[in-house]
Scaffold this motif. Structure first.
Motif, PDB file in Angstrom:
ATOM      1  N   LEU A   1       2.628  -4.478   2.050  1.00 19.32           N
ATOM      2  CA  LEU A   1       1.917  -4.809   3.276  1.00 19.32           C
ATOM      3  C   LEU A   1       0.637  -5.571   2.965  1.00 19.32           C
ATOM      4  CD1 LEU A   1       2.410  -1.383   5.064  1.00 19.32           C
ATOM      5  CD2 LEU A   1       3.540  -3.543   5.635  1.00 19.32           C
TER       6      LEU A   1
ATOM      7  N   ALA B   1      -4.029  -2.804   3.868  1.00 23.18           N
ATOM      8  CA  ALA B   1      -3.048  -1.720   3.811  1.00 23.18           C
ATOM      9  C   ALA B   1      -2.653  -1.428   2.369  1.00 23.18           C
ATOM     10  CB  ALA B   1      -1.818  -2.098   4.623  1.00 23.18           C
TER      11      ALA B   1
ATOM     12  N   HIS C   1       1.075  -4.290  12.700  1.00 19.92           N
ATOM     13  CA  HIS C   1       0.312  -3.048  12.546  1.00 19.92           C
ATOM     14  C   HIS C   1      -0.505  -2.746  13.797  1.00 19.92           C
ATOM     15  CE1 HIS C   1      -3.247  -0.656  11.040  1.00 19.92           C
ATOM     16  NE2 HIS C   1      -2.209   0.093  10.703  1.00 19.92           N
TER      17      HIS C   1
ATOM     18  N   SER D   1       6.302   3.515   9.936  1.00 16.66           N
ATOM     19  CA  SER D   1       5.398   4.591   9.526  1.00 16.66           C
ATOM     20  C   SER D   1       5.944   5.965   9.866  1.00 16.66           C
ATOM     21  CB  SER D   1       4.033   4.400  10.189  1.00 16.66           C
ATOM     22  OG  SER D   1       3.455   3.163   9.812  1.00 16.66           O
TER      23      SER D   1
ATOM     24  N   ASP E   1       0.671   6.068   6.197  1.00 16.22           N
ATOM     25  CA  ASP E   1      -0.023   4.901   6.727  1.00 16.22           C
ATOM     26  C   ASP E   1      -1.119   5.308   7.714  1.00 16.22           C
ATOM     27  OD1 ASP E   1       1.830   3.294   5.376  1.00 16.22           O
ATOM     28  OD2 ASP E   1       3.196   3.267   7.095  1.00 16.22           O
TER      29      ASP E   1
ATOM     30  N   TRP F   1       2.957   0.866  11.435  1.00 10.09           N
ATOM     31  CA  TRP F   1       3.560  -0.414  11.091  1.00 10.09           C
ATOM     32  C   TRP F   1       4.947  -0.469  11.717  1.00 10.09           C
ATOM     33  CZ3 TRP F   1       1.298  -4.498   8.749  1.00 10.09           C
ATOM     34  CH2 TRP F   1       0.091  -4.287   8.057  1.00 10.09           C
TER      35      TRP F   1
END
Length: 352
Positions: A55, A59, A208, A234, A241, A245
């Motif tokens: 990512l 991230a 995101h 996610s 995370d 995402w």
């Protein structure tokens, strides 16, 4: 002239082009049968369409940009995963999954166990590849057979890799066709094209949402001519995370018609459609765009695998068995069973 006696000589060394699941399954089972195997992979590592992509900053993680999950219908596939991938790198993805019918109503998807790699889909292929001879970053451009009927593979940098009794090709059909044609094996390429269907492209956008999306589901398939699939990456097990995402897969027909579209335009198009279909009002703050030129077969293709006995060239891949992740296993396992039945390799030392 082909020596017919040679076609019954057991295989001792085999080259496999591609280290997606089909290539890794074939390599693992050939090795169990006592065959020396070398895999050639054009990318940086194994995985194929069971791929994850890092990512964008800030991230710290990755998203599954290829296959989103897999099911297990064949008990032999489960046994293979347990034995050669282990139980720590895959698990069940539980959640709410819906689809939109032709009238626009949302329905729950059929109950099923959906499995994913942990902490990313590629964890499975990386685990299976441990101990295998995988030559990463090597793209094979041509195959050539010598007077002893052994194959030499030439890569795009001019390097040669030789002494193989047989070659197993696992790239998508268009790339396999190109390799066969460039190797002077047009008859095999023609046979391949008769038996298989065309692969469609897929644009993938990863977005995101820093505070979450509020979508209320983990994955859905809308009735849309633009967006085929959306999933909260996610929500999969083992992901850690901040925020959510989401992975958006474009419709195959739309992706095919727009393979040359600018990535920024692809992002805007699929994001707008995701927001429209889901009712999400939150706005994302980070993006990633990826284009798969060969993602999905248009229809069910030739059964399982292809084996050209005189040339000792095999073709395997999920696109030869329905296009699912499990199809890659079935394709490769079916090829190995055929080679056993024809006496070209010994029986597997361990059960599948």
């Amino acid at each position: 002239m082909i020596d017919s006696r040679k076609s019954h000589t057991p295989l001792r060394q085999v080259a496999i082009v591609g280290s997606g699941l089909a290539g890794l399954v074939a390599a693992t089972e050939l090795r169990i049968a006592g065959v020396a195997v070398t895999l050639f992979e054009k990318s940086r590592g194994p995985g194929g369409r069971m791929a994850a992509k890092r990512l964008p900053a800030p991230a710290d993680g990755s998203a599954d940009i290829g296959a989103q999950y897999f099911t297990v219908r064949n008990p032999a596939f489960r046994q293979f995963l347990e034995q050669y991938a282990g139980n720590d790198c895959w698990g069940e993805w539980q959640g709410r999954f819906r689809y939109q019918d032709d009238q626009g109503s949302w329905q729950d998807m059929r109950p099923a166990q959906r499995f994913v790699g942990i902490p990313r889909m590629s964890a499975i292929t990386r685990a299976i590849s441990a101990g295998l001879d995988v030559r990463s970053g090597v793209r094979i451009a041509r195959l050539q057979r010598n007077d002893q009927e052994l194959w030499t593979l030439t890569d795009t940098e001019g390097g040669t890799h030789g002494g193989y009794d047989a070659v197993v090709l696992t790239p998508p059909p268009a790339q396999t066709d190109e390799l066969l044609t460039d190797s002077g094996l047009s008859e095999l390429a023609d046979d391949l094209n008769i038996r298989i269907s065309r692969m469609q492209a897929c644009w993938t956008v990863v977005v995101h949402f820093p505070q979450g999306s509020g979508a209320g589901v983990e994955g859905f398939m809308p009735n849309s001519s633009l967006l085929n699939w959306a999933a909260n990456n996610s929500s999969k097990p083992g992901r850690d995370d901040d925020g959510e995402w989401w992975v958006l897969h474009g419709d195959p027909d739309w992706s095919d018609a727009n393979t040359d579209m600018a990535p920024d335009q692809v992002r805007e198009t699929l994001l707008a459609e995701f927001l429209r279909c889901s009712g999400v009002t939150a706005q994302p703050d980070n993006f990633l765009v990826h284009r798969w030129l060969y993602a999905k077969p248009r229809a069910r293709t030739a059964q399982g695998h292809l084996w050209f006995a005189d040339q000792r060239i095999a073709v395997a891949g999920d696109w030869l068995d329905g296009g699912r992740v499990e199809g890659a296993f079935n394709s490769a396992a079916g090829l190995i069973s055929r080679l056993q039945a024809e006496g070209l390799i010994s029986d597997l030392a361990q059960p599948r």
